[in-house]
Design a protein around this motif. Structure first.
Motif, PDB file in Angstrom:
ATOM      1  N   THR A 248      13.161   4.352   8.151  1.00  0.00           N
ATOM      2  CA  THR A 248      13.014   3.096   7.422  1.00  0.00           C
ATOM      3  C   THR A 248      13.619   3.216   6.026  1.00  0.00           C
ATOM      4  N   VAL A 249      14.390   2.225   5.656  1.00  0.00           N
ATOM      5  CA  VAL A 249      14.953   2.185   4.304  1.00  0.00           C
ATOM      6  C   VAL A 249      14.016   1.346   3.447  1.00  0.00           C
ATOM      7  N   THR A 250      13.570   1.879   2.315  1.00  0.00           N
ATOM      8  CA  THR A 250      12.619   1.118   1.497  1.00  0.00           C
ATOM      9  C   THR A 250      13.351   0.294   0.441  1.00  0.00           C
ATOM     10  N   MET A 251      12.621  -0.703  -0.069  1.00  0.00           N
ATOM     11  CA  MET A 251      13.200  -1.545  -1.099  1.00  0.00           C
ATOM     12  C   MET A 251      13.491  -0.713  -2.351  1.00  0.00           C
ATOM     13  N   SER A 252      12.588   0.223  -2.674  1.00  0.00           N
ATOM     14  CA  SER A 252      12.801   0.998  -3.904  1.00  0.00           C
ATOM     15  C   SER A 252      14.025   1.914  -3.765  1.00  0.00           C
ATOM     16  N   GLU A 253      14.268   2.425  -2.549  1.00  0.00           N
ATOM     17  CA  GLU A 253      15.465   3.247  -2.333  1.00  0.00           C
ATOM     18  C   GLU A 253      16.728   2.404  -2.563  1.00  0.00           C
ATOM     19  N   MET A 254      16.733   1.183  -2.024  1.00  0.00           N
ATOM     20  CA  MET A 254      17.910   0.316  -2.187  1.00  0.00           C
ATOM     21  C   MET A 254      18.095  -0.058  -3.658  1.00  0.00           C
ATOM     22  N   ARG A 255      16.977  -0.276  -4.339  1.00  0.00           N
ATOM     23  CA  ARG A 255      17.036  -0.626  -5.762  1.00  0.00           C
ATOM     24  C   ARG A 255      17.647   0.536  -6.563  1.00  0.00           C
ATOM     25  N   ARG A 256      17.219   1.752  -6.206  1.00  0.00           N
ATOM     26  CA  ARG A 256      17.724   2.935  -6.912  1.00  0.00           C
ATOM     27  C   ARG A 256      19.225   3.096  -6.677  1.00  0.00           C
ATOM     28  N   LEU A 257      19.660   2.928  -5.416  1.00  0.00           N
ATOM     29  CA  LEU A 257      21.087   3.076  -5.102  1.00  0.00           C
ATOM     30  C   LEU A 257      21.911   2.021  -5.848  1.00  0.00           C
ATOM     31  N   ARG A 258      21.344   0.819  -5.930  1.00  0.00           N
ATOM     32  CA  ARG A 258      22.056  -0.266  -6.605  1.00  0.00           C
ATOM     33  C   ARG A 258      22.196   0.041  -8.103  1.00  0.00           C
ATOM     34  N   ARG A 259      21.110   0.566  -8.686  1.00  0.00           N
ATOM     35  CA  ARG A 259      21.135   0.907 -10.117  1.00  0.00           C
ATOM     36  C   ARG A 259      22.158   2.011 -10.374  1.00  0.00           C
ATOM     37  N   GLN A 260      22.151   3.056  -9.527  1.00  0.00           N
ATOM     38  CA  GLN A 260      23.087   4.178  -9.703  1.00  0.00           C
ATOM     39  C   GLN A 260      24.527   3.693  -9.569  1.00  0.00           C
ATOM     40  N   PHE A 261      24.766   2.865  -8.555  1.00  0.00           N
ATOM     41  CA  PHE A 261      26.132   2.383  -8.326  1.00  0.00           C
ATOM     42  C   PHE A 261      26.602   1.536  -9.511  1.00  0.00           C
ATOM     43  N   THR A 262      25.711   0.683 -10.020  1.00  0.00           N
ATOM     44  CA  THR A 262      26.058  -0.168 -11.162  1.00  0.00           C
ATOM     45  C   THR A 262      26.405   0.693 -12.365  1.00  0.00           C
ATOM     46  N   ASN A 263      25.605   1.724 -12.607  1.00  0.00           N
ATOM     47  CA  ASN A 263      25.880   2.610 -13.750  1.00  0.00           C
ATOM     48  C   ASN A 263      27.221   3.303 -13.613  1.00  0.00           C
ATOM     49  N   LEU A 264      27.519   3.740 -12.380  1.00  0.00           N
ATOM     50  CA  LEU A 264      28.770   4.474 -12.166  1.00  0.00           C
ATOM     51  C   LEU A 264      29.988   3.565 -12.330  1.00  0.00           C
ATOM     52  N   ASN A 265      29.815   2.277 -12.060  1.00  0.00           N
ATOM     53  CA  ASN A 265      30.989   1.391 -12.017  1.00  0.00           C
ATOM     54  C   ASN A 265      31.041   0.352 -13.125  1.00  0.00           C
ATOM     55  N   LYS A 266      30.119   0.435 -14.090  1.00  0.00           N
ATOM     56  CA  LYS A 266      30.068  -0.651 -15.067  1.00  0.00           C
ATOM     57  C   LYS A 266      31.294  -0.690 -15.981  1.00  0.00           C
ATOM     58  N   MET A 267      31.988   0.459 -16.113  1.00  0.00           N
ATOM     59  CA  MET A 267      33.190   0.471 -16.946  1.00  0.00           C
ATOM     60  C   MET A 267      34.441   0.076 -16.151  1.00  0.00           C
ATOM     61  N   HIS A 268      34.273  -0.064 -14.857  1.00  0.00           N
ATOM     62  CA  HIS A 268      35.425  -0.214 -13.971  1.00  0.00           C
ATOM     63  C   HIS A 268      35.821  -1.680 -13.813  1.00  0.00           C
ATOM     64  N   THR A 269      36.067  -2.360 -14.947  1.00  0.00           N
ATOM     65  CA  THR A 269      36.165  -3.826 -14.906  1.00  0.00           C
ATOM     66  C   THR A 269      37.406  -4.358 -14.195  1.00  0.00           C
ATOM     67  N   GLU A 270      38.308  -3.470 -13.770  1.00  0.00           N
ATOM     68  CA  GLU A 270      39.500  -3.963 -13.088  1.00  0.00           C
ATOM     69  C   GLU A 270      39.238  -4.235 -11.603  1.00  0.00           C
ATOM     70  N   LEU A 271      38.045  -3.896 -11.122  1.00  0.00           N
ATOM     71  CA  LEU A 271      37.760  -4.102  -9.690  1.00  0.00           C
ATOM     72  C   LEU A 271      37.463  -5.563  -9.372  1.00  0.00           C
ATOM     73  N   ASP A 272      37.927  -6.018  -8.218  1.00  0.00           N
ATOM     74  CA  ASP A 272      37.538  -7.362  -7.808  1.00  0.00           C
ATOM     75  C   ASP A 272      36.281  -7.264  -6.953  1.00  0.00           C
ATOM     76  N   LEU A 273      35.732  -8.424  -6.658  1.00  0.00           N
ATOM     77  CA  LEU A 273      34.424  -8.482  -6.002  1.00  0.00           C
ATOM     78  C   LEU A 273      34.405  -7.798  -4.633  1.00  0.00           C
ATOM     79  N   GLU A 274      35.475  -7.988  -3.856  1.00  0.00           N
ATOM     80  CA  GLU A 274      35.532  -7.396  -2.512  1.00  0.00           C
ATOM     81  C   GLU A 274      35.556  -5.876  -2.592  1.00  0.00           C
TER      82      GLU A 274
END
Ligand code: ATP
Length: 288
Positions: A248-274
């Motif tokens: 089972t994937v928990t909501m808190s696990e998904m939240r953590r992955l989302r936070r980590q991914f956002t932190n890793l990519n927040k400077m990467h402003t040249e990326l498009d949404l896809e």
């Protein structure tokens, strides 16, 4: 570096560092002609240089997490486009290797994975040859880490290029290829958009927030609908599908992955949404 405990990573890292330093010195005229600026000294980061005590740092999940966090932030502090850096640790979780790859990519500098492919029997022999005064993992920790090891796979971008060394292999035999991968190779750009108009900077974080949230919602919804282990889920904006793990994937696990991914990519402003959505799906799959 990557490899099970006591597989010879530090020994190999030290050999490669001096060979690379010699390479930089021997090829100074070519490097200068090609306008490649690279520092003469290779930096090695490992438990010893970070004063992490191997006898306790890997014996429980919390200490292990702290050790990994120290290593990751040291890599972030030391890595630059001019520095050759060796992250000398087991790096046995593929999601962690993905994080290391993202740090290099965000800086626009190449990376590679050196896999010390000693067998568990060989690493046990190496472990037994270490004297008690040289502190290392207790045997049970070594065995637990070995059993959790996620072998690198060169088909993954974060594990490529991959160089595999057995204990008897000569480090010098691969130095030209490693130098080509790290010194001459153009920085990785697989996620950069070339055709789609980039998002404006102000919209970027907001768009990333929305795109990743929609994916999190889709994963949790699919799970609620009874989808499970090994099933692929179509999620918004991404051609890559999320593959659910056999638990089972928990909501808190998904939240953590989302936070980590956002932190890793927040400077990467040249990326498009896809590209962002596809990148998040890859990150989620790697960490599952
Ligand atoms: N190719 C080899 N042949 C024989 N002994 C080796 C070889 N490589 C390493 N060793 C020995 O194995 C032990 C562990 O080596 P090393 O510290 O390089 O491994 P490691 O993978 O970095 O370990 P750790 O997981 O603790 O960081 C050392 O005593 C070292 O001398």
């Amino acid at each position: 570096m990557c490899g099970i405990p006591c597989s010879g990573k530090t020994t190999r890292a030290t050999e490669l560092a001096s060979l690379l330093e010699k390479y930089i010195s021997d090829h100074a005229p070519t490097l200068s002609e090609k306008k490649i600026s690279i520092r003469p000294n290779v930096v090695i980061l490992n438990d010893e240089s970070l004063k992490i005590d191997k006898t306790s740092a890997y014996s429980d999940p919390t200490s292990e997490k702290n050790a990994r966090a120290s290593l990751l932030s040291a890599v972030e502090r030391h890595l630059s486009r001019e520095t050759l850096l060796i992250c000398d640790s087991t790096n046995y979780i593929k999601g962690f290797r993905y994080q290391l790859y993202c740090i290099a990519r965000a800086l626009g500098t190449p990376h590679c994975v050196i896999y010390c492919g000693s067998t568990p029997t060989q690493s046990l022999q190496f472990h037994s040859s270490i004297s008690d005064s040289q502190k290392t993992y207790p045997l049970d920790t070594l065995q637990a880490l070995t059993s959790r090891f996620e072998e690198p796979d060169s088909r993954n971008r974060w594990d490529s290029p991959l160089f595999i060394f057995s204990p008897s292999d000569d480090s010098a035999s691969e130095i030209e290829n490693i130098a080509q991968a790290l010194i001459y190779k153009k920085p990785p750009q697989p996620n950069l958009s070339t055709v789609v108009k980039p998002l404006t900077e102000t919209n970027y974080l907001h768009s990333m927030d929305r795109a990743t949230q929609e994916i999190v919602d889709a994963v949790l919804q699919a799970q609620q609908d009874g989808k499970g282990g090994g099933e692929s889920i179509v999620v918004p904006r991404s051609e890559v599908k999320v593959v659910l793990p056999g638990r089972t994937v928990t909501m808190s696990e998904m939240r953590r992955l989302r936070r980590q991914f956002t932190n890793l990519n927040k400077m990467h402003t040249e990326l498009d949404l896809e590209k962002l959505a596809g990148g998040f799906v890859e990150y989620v799959n790697a960490n599952f």
